[in-house]
Design an enzyme around this catalytic site. Structure first.
Site, PDB file in Angstrom:
ATOM      1  N   ASP A 127       0.855  -1.185   0.000  1.00  0.00           N
ATOM      2  CA  ASP A 127       0.000   0.000   0.000  1.00  0.00           C
ATOM      3  C   ASP A 127       0.890   1.233   0.000  1.00  0.00           C
ATOM      4  O   ASP A 127       1.960   1.229   0.615  1.00  0.00           O
ATOM      5  CB  ASP A 127      -0.904   0.021   1.234  1.00  0.00           C
ATOM      6  CG  ASP A 127      -2.047  -0.982   1.161  1.00  0.00           C
ATOM      7  OD1 ASP A 127      -2.380  -1.422   0.047  1.00  0.00           O
ATOM      8  OD2 ASP A 127      -2.610  -1.306   2.216  1.00  0.00           O
ATOM      9  N   ASP A 140      -7.048  -1.319  -4.732  1.00  0.00           N
ATOM     10  CA  ASP A 140      -8.140  -0.890  -3.855  1.00  0.00           C
ATOM     11  C   ASP A 140      -9.047   0.116  -4.562  1.00  0.00           C
ATOM     12  O   ASP A 140     -10.267   0.107  -4.368  1.00  0.00           O
ATOM     13  CB  ASP A 140      -7.586  -0.265  -2.574  1.00  0.00           C
ATOM     14  CG  ASP A 140      -6.775  -1.244  -1.747  1.00  0.00           C
ATOM     15  OD1 ASP A 140      -7.013  -2.463  -1.844  1.00  0.00           O
ATOM     16  OD2 ASP A 140      -5.888  -0.782  -1.001  1.00  0.00           O
TER      17      ASP A 140
END
Length: 187
Positions: A127, A140
């Site tokens: 991330d 995402d």
């Protein structure tokens, strides 16, 4: 029947092209983040709204399930299979596009869980998009867009199957026979 086969072929091609391109974009951005942000630095893109910070996330969205990475991985695998099945079963190109983006998001994060695993499906997702309240990645974003699109398609009544299309048009299985009877009664 040939028309149905052609439409199926077209939907499969669209699904594959979108999914492959989206997965490539996700993985390339993660490779960039792993090299450009590995030293722990943060790049401020929009002060107060978006910065780039590398984080290795063992859980799911919003940090949930960090102790159950293997279960999240198995659920992602099941979701990927289900999304392919749904993409093949739908008659709608809009639903096909939605399923392709959802597949790309789930598969993109699943790749991380497999590649960076130290044990059974326990790898951490890369991330790097820091929104202040949450950190995520391009996969995402694809999942979020697919979720919003699903709500919109349901709200707008986009037919998923031929049955849905027939119901939207007011047809049922016996409508063809009843149409002549109703016409005769009305006259």
């Amino acid at each position: 029947m040939k028309n149905d086969q052609r439409r199926l072929r077209d939907r499969v091609a669209v699904f594959a092209c979108i999914a492959i391109a989206a997965i490539a974009i996700d993985q390339l951005t993660k490779m960039w983040a792993l090299s450009a942000l590995a030293d722990g630095r943060t790049i401020r893109v929009i002060p107060g709204l978006l910065s780039l910070t590398l984080v290795r996330n063992p859980g799911a969205s919003l940090g949930m399930g960090s102790g159950m990475t293997w279960l999240i991985s198995l659920l992602a695998m099941a979701a990927c299979v289900a999304l392919v099945v749904l993409a093949v079963r739908t008659i709608s190109m809009k639903w096909t596009v939605l399923f392709a983006f959802a597949f790309a998001g789930a598969f993109g994060n699943l790749i991380d869980r497999v590649i960076y695993a130290e044990g059974f499906l326990n790898g951490k997702v890369v991330d790097f998009l820091n929104y202040g309240w949450s950190i995520g990645n391009v996969a995402d974003i694809f999942l979020m867009l697919a979720g919003v699109a699903a709500v919109l398609l349901l709200f707008l009544g986009e037919p998923f199957s031929q049955k849905d299309l027939d119901e939207a048009n007011g047809k049922t299985l016996g409508d063809d026979a009843n149409a002549t009877d109703d016409g005769a009664k009305a006259a």
